[in-house]
Design a protein around this motif. Sequence first.
Motif, PDB file in Angstrom:
ATOM      1  N   UNK A  55       9.330  47.421  46.339  1.00  0.00           N
ATOM      2  CA  UNK A  55       9.959  47.600  45.624  1.00  0.00           C
ATOM      3  C   UNK A  55      10.001  49.267  44.667  1.00  0.00           C
ATOM      4  N   UNK A  56       8.864  49.363  44.044  1.00  0.00           N
ATOM      5  CA  UNK A  56       8.377  50.342  43.582  1.00  0.00           C
ATOM      6  C   UNK A  56       7.931  51.585  44.163  1.00  0.00           C
ATOM      7  N   UNK A  57       7.998  51.907  45.031  1.00  0.00           N
ATOM      8  CA  UNK A  57       7.328  52.926  45.417  1.00  0.00           C
ATOM      9  C   UNK A  57       9.001  53.408  46.581  1.00  0.00           C
ATOM     10  N   UNK A  58       9.919  52.359  46.594  1.00  0.00           N
ATOM     11  CA  UNK A  58      11.274  52.158  47.460  1.00  0.00           C
ATOM     12  C   UNK A  58      12.022  53.391  46.071  1.00  0.00           C
ATOM     13  N   UNK A  59      11.861  53.408  44.855  1.00  0.00           N
ATOM     14  CA  UNK A  59      12.304  54.042  43.733  1.00  0.00           C
ATOM     15  C   UNK A  59      12.639  55.408  43.161  1.00  0.00           C
TER      16      UNK A  59
END
Length: 682
Positions: A482-486
Amino acid sequence: MAGHREEEPVYEIAVAVPKRRGKEGDESEDCVEVLVDEFRKVGLITERVVGIADEFIKLAAPLEILGRTAAELRMRKPTHIGMDLQFEWDDVNAFVRQPDGSLFSWCERFHFYRHLIYGIVNKSQSDVILKWDAEEIHWEPGEPLLQRLESENIVKQVFPIHVETKRKELLRSWALNWLDFTKQPIDDIYSYFGTKIAVYFAFLGMYTRWMLFPAGLGLISQLIDFGPFQLLVLPIFFVSITLWAVVFFQFWKRKNSALLTSIRTSHCWKLLHLLWTWWCSWQISYSVGADPGYDLGYQLSGKEWSSVQSPVELAVKEGQDRRKDEEKFQREEWFGAFLRVRNDAIVILSIICLQLPFELAYAHLYEVVGSDVIKFGLTAIYLFLIQHFTRIGGKVSVQLINHEKNVSREYRADSLVYKVFGLYFMQSYIGLFYHALLHRNFMTLRQVLIQRLIISEVLENLWENSLPYLKYSYKKHKVRKKKRGEKGSTKGRIQFASRVEKEYLKPSYSASIGEELEDGLFDDFLELALQFGMIMMFACAFPLAFAFAALNNITEIRTDALKLLVMMKRPDPRAAVTIGAWLNIFQFLIVMSICTNSALLVCLYDQEGKWKIEPGLAAILVMEHVLLLIKFGVSHFVPEEPAWVRANRVKNATQAQDVCSRQLLRKISAGGKLSHEATKDD
């Protein structure tokens, strides 16, 4: 304050909230800022930690705040003179401290934290407008702030966190200490995890130590040839392990009583406080039993206790309402009993109609199949399917329990234990009964016992310790993904720097069935009960089972400790004075083992299968009845509590009676003096 030994506050509770998505604005109306400010107003020490995906508010309470909360709740604590008195912060030195030197136990502190953080309400006469990103939240008058934010999914979770220094000390002295196989720091476990977990490990340690006797006896009976006396080996072994089990559980009751007296748990202080008030008001002598969680319908708030009526008013009201209350309680009692009987009948009929044919079909196929490979595959398929069937049965049991009229959560939990154990009893033992009593195939019976005791328990231990790690790894993977998708996130490896965030991602210590009623000890006790039933009910067929069980339990102590300290969140403390419904289940299994082993001996000695009543067979039947009498006789003749515990209880009760008598006499004397002066003035 002078005379108070101030303790350094440690962070024991954390509140998880999501990171803000919007731009920084007016923080005075931000709901998280308001929440933190309210925490500080009630005296809590806060520390904010920003994680990868969420933010965490760590909470600590100074000793004075905990003490004043205890006084506000009118909690009773043991004093140095042996009596339990209402706690007063100004007289703190009069009260006995915990084994670790702290003033309050972990169970008490957890209760105080919840009282403080969930007691934050809107004291104004109008709604307070709070903001979260672009949303507005109306905090209504009298509404708890934390519950409001939980309903809006702003507060994700409130959970206890590990105290790192104490956790490492327990790892060193307990989980990783293999020098003494069964030695455990029970006082430290109680101080860190609470009463229920401490009682479980005390029971497991004592059970494992006592297991060494039948394990050694089983090895001797199998490895040594006694020549002409070989026929007597199994009957002697059967009598010995039956006496062992009966004596063990009687001495466990004694140790349980002594253990609870020594650590002076105060989990039932609400009930004791209520009964104490009744006793002082009406001079009624109550024998207060430990009945955790019993709901008497009273909310013991400070306002209600401050408006307690006089003894005369209470007596008049009691006389007027006694008949109505008796009729109401009788209706509820009989209706609740009817619901429990109905639900038990539903579970029993479901087991007989649905589970029994499936179990018998598996046992028959195992009997007729010749290939060991096919048998292994059949067992794997059976174990996979039966787990799903049992979980479905457990969910149905929970739904039935929710419609029962149980007086507390502990009673509901006990009802769940009985129902779910009935499902597992059929799953674990019906196939063994089939091989032992119907086909009399003791070779197949021993093979199945070896599979269940060695293969199944080893695989189950691996599974129950690897599953939390897999869940934890999966949650970390989701957070990283999820963090990489931000937008604007870095492409390097994302590290979890904060310990509180790592604990938040760990799974909770909850039961596999009925987690709203039970914690993870449900599965641990279920595993012990099934093992005990297997080694006891088929002891004559496989005496070596006790040796395998002893080795498994030695490992179980350490793996369960590692699971609690490393792989799980710190559990919520639960109040329990005994092992509860599991004690009744163990006692039931002892009675069953006397019957099944007698039948096994008859099958072993009746080679022709004609069930002739010869002297040897008659002796077995007589022995069965004698052992049943001994089982109930030992329970009667061996006291369930040591003499010193009984003496302390009588002494404390006498002191309490003297104190209440003096207080009541002073009140009567003061009232009579005022009445005399009023009459004299007239």
